[in-house]
Design a protein around this motif. Structure first.
Motif, PDB file in Angstrom:
ATOM      1  N   UNK A 198       5.841  12.308  44.652  1.00 45.65           N
ATOM      2  CA  UNK A 198       4.750  12.237  43.567  1.00 45.65           C
ATOM      3  C   UNK A 198       3.415  12.146  44.148  1.00 45.65           C
ATOM      4  N   UNK A 199       3.131  10.996  45.002  1.00 42.55           N
ATOM      5  CA  UNK A 199       1.811  10.641  45.406  1.00 42.55           C
ATOM      6  C   UNK A 199       1.235  11.953  46.285  1.00 42.55           C
ATOM      7  N   UNK A 200       2.074  12.705  46.923  1.00 42.27           N
ATOM      8  CA  UNK A 200       1.587  14.055  47.558  1.00 42.27           C
ATOM      9  C   UNK A 200       1.059  14.945  46.574  1.00 42.27           C
ATOM     10  N   UNK A 201       1.758  15.046  45.442  1.00 47.64           N
ATOM     11  CA  UNK A 201       1.283  16.109  44.532  1.00 47.64           C
ATOM     12  C   UNK A 201       0.057  15.502  43.903  1.00 47.64           C
ATOM     13  N   UNK A 202      -0.252  14.242  43.641  1.00 44.85           N
ATOM     14  CA  UNK A 202      -1.340  13.705  43.022  1.00 44.85           C
ATOM     15  C   UNK A 202      -2.702  13.472  44.018  1.00 44.85           C
ATOM     16  N   UNK A 203      -2.246  13.395  45.397  1.00 48.91           N
ATOM     17  CA  UNK A 203      -3.109  13.043  46.271  1.00 48.91           C
ATOM     18  C   UNK A 203      -4.224  11.900  46.043  1.00 48.91           C
ATOM     19  N   UNK A 204      -3.697  10.921  45.727  1.00 47.04           N
ATOM     20  CA  UNK A 204      -4.105   9.722  45.356  1.00 47.04           C
ATOM     21  C   UNK A 204      -4.983   9.103  46.723  1.00 47.04           C
ATOM     22  N   UNK A 205      -4.459   9.308  47.674  1.00 49.65           N
ATOM     23  CA  UNK A 205      -5.494   8.668  48.884  1.00 49.65           C
ATOM     24  C   UNK A 205      -6.762   9.675  49.164  1.00 49.65           C
ATOM     25  N   UNK A 206      -6.593  11.158  48.823  1.00 50.71           N
ATOM     26  CA  UNK A 206      -7.859  12.013  48.933  1.00 50.71           C
ATOM     27  C   UNK A 206      -8.657  11.860  47.678  1.00 50.71           C
ATOM     28  N   UNK A 207      -8.195  11.412  46.406  1.00 48.99           N
ATOM     29  CA  UNK A 207      -8.880  11.136  45.186  1.00 48.99           C
ATOM     30  C   UNK A 207      -9.688   9.626  45.327  1.00 48.99           C
ATOM     31  N   UNK A 208      -9.053   8.939  46.189  1.00 48.14           N
ATOM     32  CA  UNK A 208      -9.778   7.475  46.300  1.00 48.14           C
ATOM     33  C   UNK A 208     -10.896   7.829  47.252  1.00 48.14           C
ATOM     34  N   UNK A 209     -10.635   8.689  48.294  1.00 48.77           N
ATOM     35  CA  UNK A 209     -11.546   8.973  49.349  1.00 48.77           C
ATOM     36  C   UNK A 209     -12.842   9.832  48.754  1.00 48.77           C
ATOM     37  N   UNK A 210     -12.433  10.445  48.022  1.00 45.79           N
ATOM     38  CA  UNK A 210     -13.701  11.399  47.227  1.00 45.79           C
ATOM     39  C   UNK A 210     -14.571  10.552  46.017  1.00 45.79           C
ATOM     40  N   UNK A 211     -13.656   9.542  45.561  1.00 41.95           N
ATOM     41  CA  UNK A 211     -14.404   8.492  44.668  1.00 41.95           C
ATOM     42  C   UNK A 211     -15.344   7.711  45.253  1.00 41.95           C
ATOM     43  N   UNK A 212     -14.984   7.080  46.518  1.00 39.28           N
ATOM     44  CA  UNK A 212     -15.721   6.303  47.458  1.00 39.28           C
ATOM     45  C   UNK A 212     -17.037   7.261  47.955  1.00 39.28           C
ATOM     46  N   UNK A 213     -16.778   8.384  48.356  1.00 39.47           N
ATOM     47  CA  UNK A 213     -17.676   9.194  48.879  1.00 39.47           C
ATOM     48  C   UNK A 213     -18.760   9.533  47.730  1.00 39.47           C
ATOM     49  N   UNK A 214     -18.342   9.506  46.364  1.00 39.58           N
ATOM     50  CA  UNK A 214     -19.368   9.957  45.262  1.00 39.58           C
ATOM     51  C   UNK A 214     -20.020   8.484  44.980  1.00 39.58           C
ATOM     52  N   UNK A 215     -19.479   7.509  45.027  1.00 39.97           N
ATOM     53  CA  UNK A 215     -20.296   6.303  44.662  1.00 39.97           C
ATOM     54  C   UNK A 215     -21.116   6.083  45.647  1.00 39.97           C
ATOM     55  N   UNK A 216     -20.976   6.365  47.007  1.00 39.39           N
ATOM     56  CA  UNK A 216     -21.927   6.109  48.207  1.00 39.39           C
ATOM     57  C   UNK A 216     -22.980   7.093  47.886  1.00 39.39           C
ATOM     58  N   UNK A 217     -22.763   8.484  47.562  1.00 43.76           N
ATOM     59  CA  UNK A 217     -23.836   9.421  47.290  1.00 43.76           C
ATOM     60  C   UNK A 217     -24.963   8.848  46.259  1.00 43.76           C
ATOM     61  N   UNK A 218     -23.884   8.157  45.120  1.00 44.22           N
ATOM     62  CA  UNK A 218     -25.041   8.194  43.975  1.00 44.22           C
ATOM     63  C   UNK A 218     -26.001   6.818  44.484  1.00 44.22           C
ATOM     64  N   UNK A 219     -25.254   6.020  45.169  1.00 49.10           N
ATOM     65  CA  UNK A 219     -26.043   4.596  45.645  1.00 49.10           C
ATOM     66  C   UNK A 219     -27.320   5.144  46.590  1.00 49.10           C
ATOM     67  N   UNK A 220     -26.946   6.143  47.281  1.00 42.85           N
ATOM     68  CA  UNK A 220     -28.092   6.785  48.263  1.00 42.85           C
ATOM     69  C   UNK A 220     -29.138   7.437  47.475  1.00 42.85           C
ATOM     70  N   UNK A 221     -28.817   8.284  46.370  1.00 38.07           N
ATOM     71  CA  UNK A 221     -29.644   8.952  45.483  1.00 38.07           C
ATOM     72  C   UNK A 221     -30.714   7.967  44.969  1.00 38.07           C
ATOM     73  N   UNK A 222     -30.036   6.884  44.430  1.00 30.67           N
ATOM     74  CA  UNK A 222     -30.876   5.758  43.752  1.00 30.67           C
ATOM     75  C   UNK A 222     -31.794   5.179  44.545  1.00 30.67           C
TER      76      UNK A 222
END
Length: 115
Positions: free
Chosen positions: A1-25
């Motif tokens: 089930x976790x392979x289907x949802x790709x939770x690790x990849x979602x978590x990694x993308x979320x961290x990258x998004x937060x870092x990008x928003x911080x850098x932009x600010x």
């Protein structure tokens, strides 16, 4: 089930998004600070040049008054008296001057930090 949802990849993308928003600010704040620094440097240079012009015009006016009044020192005394009166006004109206300066600084800060 976790392979289907790709939770690790979602978590990694979320961290990258937060870092990008911080850098932009961070870049936006840095850009605004640089803009204020440039305006402050320009204001300082303009102020210094203005002071030099006022000094030379004051000397010219004093010499002209000396010639007009046929005196070697009366023109300088009149110019001194004018500047002494202006200084006294600034000293006795200290609170009004502080309020005016504070208002102007607040306007500049509000203009440059509309986040």
């Amino acid at each position: 089930m976790s392979d289907f949802l790709k939770i690790g990849e979602l978590k990694e993308n979320l961290v990258k998004l937060i870092e990008a928003k911080f850098e932009l600010t961070k870049l936006n704040v840095q850009d605004k600070i640089e803009g204020i620094a440039v305006k402050a440097a320009y204001a300082l240079i303009t102020f210094i040049l203005g002071i030099v012009v006022v000094i030379f015009l004051s000397i010219l006016l004093a010499l002209g008054l000396n010639h007009l009044l046929e005196s070697t020192w009366l023109g300088f005394l009149l110019i001194f008296a004018i500047y002494a009166i202006i200084l006294a006004i600034f000293i006795f109206a200290k609170e009004a001057v502080f309020k005016a300066i504070k208002k102007k600084v607040e306007e500049v800060v509000d203009e440059n930090f509309n986040i």
